[in-house]
Write a protein that holds these residues in place. Structure first.
Motif, PDB file in Angstrom:
ATOM      1  N   VAL A  10       0.871  -1.168   0.000  1.00 47.88           N
ATOM      2  CA  VAL A  10       0.000   0.000   0.000  1.00 47.88           C
ATOM      3  C   VAL A  10       0.909   1.218   0.000  1.00 47.88           C
ATOM      4  CG1 VAL A  10      -1.749   1.258   1.288  1.00 47.88           C
ATOM      5  CG2 VAL A  10      -1.776  -1.227   1.296  1.00 47.88           C
ATOM      6  N   ALA A  11       0.699   2.129  -0.915  1.00 48.25           N
ATOM      7  CA  ALA A  11       1.539   3.322  -1.001  1.00 48.25           C
ATOM      8  C   ALA A  11       0.856   4.489  -0.296  1.00 48.25           C
ATOM      9  CB  ALA A  11       1.806   3.673  -2.457  1.00 48.25           C
ATOM     10  N   LEU A  12       1.479   4.977   0.767  1.00 48.10           N
ATOM     11  CA  LEU A  12       0.979   6.113   1.528  1.00 48.10           C
ATOM     12  C   LEU A  12       2.108   7.120   1.700  1.00 48.10           C
ATOM     13  CD1 LEU A  12      -0.977   4.002   4.123  1.00 48.10           C
ATOM     14  CD2 LEU A  12      -1.972   5.432   2.360  1.00 48.10           C
ATOM     15  N   PRO A  13       1.796   8.403   1.886  1.00 48.52           N
ATOM     16  CA  PRO A  13       2.844   9.418   1.900  1.00 48.52           C
ATOM     17  C   PRO A  13       3.729   9.437   3.145  1.00 48.52           C
ATOM     18  CG  PRO A  13       0.708  10.429   2.276  1.00 48.52           C
ATOM     19  CD  PRO A  13       0.459   8.993   1.936  1.00 48.52           C
ATOM     20  N   ARG A  14       3.225   8.955   4.291  1.00 48.71           N
ATOM     21  CA  ARG A  14       4.012   9.029   5.529  1.00 48.71           C
ATOM     22  C   ARG A  14       3.919   7.726   6.305  1.00 48.71           C
ATOM     23  NH1 ARG A  14       1.538  13.543   8.917  1.00 48.71           N
ATOM     24  NH2 ARG A  14      -0.292  12.344   8.359  1.00 48.71           N
ATOM     25  N   ALA A  18       0.743   4.860   7.256  1.00 53.00           N
ATOM     26  CA  ALA A  18       0.781   3.398   7.107  1.00 53.00           C
ATOM     27  C   ALA A  18       0.399   2.718   8.416  1.00 53.00           C
ATOM     28  CB  ALA A  18       2.165   2.959   6.650  1.00 53.00           C
ATOM     29  N   VAL A  19       0.918   3.240   9.532  1.00 54.10           N
ATOM     30  CA  VAL A  19       0.596   2.653  10.838  1.00 54.10           C
ATOM     31  C   VAL A  19      -0.892   2.834  11.144  1.00 54.10           C
ATOM     32  CG1 VAL A  19       1.013   2.838  13.321  1.00 54.10           C
ATOM     33  CG2 VAL A  19       2.938   2.868  11.725  1.00 54.10           C
ATOM     34  N   VAL A  20      -1.448   3.996  10.851  1.00 51.26           N
ATOM     35  CA  VAL A  20      -2.877   4.234  11.075  1.00 51.26           C
ATOM     36  C   VAL A  20      -3.706   3.232  10.277  1.00 51.26           C
ATOM     37  CG1 VAL A  20      -4.759   5.884  10.630  1.00 51.26           C
ATOM     38  CG2 VAL A  20      -2.663   6.645  11.755  1.00 51.26           C
ATOM     39  N   LEU A  21      -3.316   2.959   9.045  1.00 46.99           N
ATOM     40  CA  LEU A  21      -4.041   1.988   8.228  1.00 46.99           C
ATOM     41  C   LEU A  21      -3.939   0.584   8.820  1.00 46.99           C
ATOM     42  CD1 LEU A  21      -5.716   1.199   5.782  1.00 46.99           C
ATOM     43  CD2 LEU A  21      -3.587   1.042   4.468  1.00 46.99           C
ATOM     44  N   VAL A  22      -2.759   0.193   9.276  1.00 46.13           N
ATOM     45  CA  VAL A  22      -2.602  -1.131   9.885  1.00 46.13           C
ATOM     46  C   VAL A  22      -3.488  -1.253  11.129  1.00 46.13           C
ATOM     47  CG1 VAL A  22      -0.995  -2.661  11.061  1.00 46.13           C
ATOM     48  CG2 VAL A  22      -0.290  -1.525   8.989  1.00 46.13           C
ATOM     49  N   VAL A  23      -3.548  -0.204  11.931  1.00 46.36           N
ATOM     50  CA  VAL A  23      -4.399  -0.217  13.126  1.00 46.36           C
ATOM     51  C   VAL A  23      -5.864  -0.360  12.726  1.00 46.36           C
ATOM     52  CG1 VAL A  23      -5.205   1.157  15.082  1.00 46.36           C
ATOM     53  CG2 VAL A  23      -2.774   1.047  14.566  1.00 46.36           C
ATOM     54  N   ALA A  40       2.786  -7.401  11.724  1.00 41.60           N
ATOM     55  CA  ALA A  40       2.683  -6.309  10.749  1.00 41.60           C
ATOM     56  C   ALA A  40       3.942  -5.445  10.771  1.00 41.60           C
ATOM     57  CB  ALA A  40       1.461  -5.447  11.043  1.00 41.60           C
ATOM     58  N   THR A  41       4.408  -5.094   9.596  1.00 36.96           N
ATOM     59  CA  THR A  41       5.572  -4.222   9.451  1.00 36.96           C
ATOM     60  C   THR A  41       5.265  -3.150   8.420  1.00 36.96           C
ATOM     61  OG1 THR A  41       6.554  -5.630   7.735  1.00 36.96           O
ATOM     62  CG2 THR A  41       7.247  -6.046  10.013  1.00 36.96           C
ATOM     63  N   VAL A  42       6.023  -2.061   8.465  1.00 38.74           N
ATOM     64  CA  VAL A  42       5.939  -1.018   7.445  1.00 38.74           C
ATOM     65  C   VAL A  42       7.355  -0.758   6.934  1.00 38.74           C
ATOM     66  CG1 VAL A  42       3.860   0.043   8.371  1.00 38.74           C
ATOM     67  CG2 VAL A  42       6.080   0.845   9.138  1.00 38.74           C
ATOM     68  N   SER A  43       7.451  -0.266   5.713  1.00 41.93           N
ATOM     69  CA  SER A  43       8.755   0.056   5.132  1.00 41.93           C
ATOM     70  C   SER A  43       8.591   1.192   4.132  1.00 41.93           C
ATOM     71  CB  SER A  43       9.356  -1.158   4.426  1.00 41.93           C
ATOM     72  OG  SER A  43       8.592  -1.493   3.288  1.00 41.93           O
TER      73      SER A  43
END
Length: 77
Positions: A10-14, A18-23, A40-43
């Motif tokens: 998922v491409a998000l600007p910040r 990304a963390v808000v979406l995972v939550v 869950a991880t973000v990169s």
């Protein structure tokens, strides 16, 4: 038979977005046993090999894991 892992970019600007979406996904889909939100991880899009965990996910016993954010203050719960 082994297990399969779903990768859903998922491409998000910040990072915080990304963390808000995972939550939000955890809150709405947490009842689905096949989903392991503790992993869950973000990169960054251009550095996907360096992933950051979202939650602590420490083992608590009784099959439970800590659901607090990574590097949280105080004890796990």
């Amino acid at each position: 038979m082994g297990r399969w892992v779903l990768h859903l970019p998922v491409a998000l600007p910040r990072r915080v977005d990304a963390v808000v979406l995972v939550v939000a996904l955890r809150d709405s889909l947490g009842h689905v046993p096949a989903l392991d939100f503790g992993e869950a991880t973000v990169s960054a899009e251009d550095d996907q090999s360096r992933r950051t965990r979202v939650w602590c996910d420490a083992r608590l016993g009784g099959g439970q894991r800590c659901e607090l954010p990574l590097a949280h203050d105080g004890g796990c719960r």
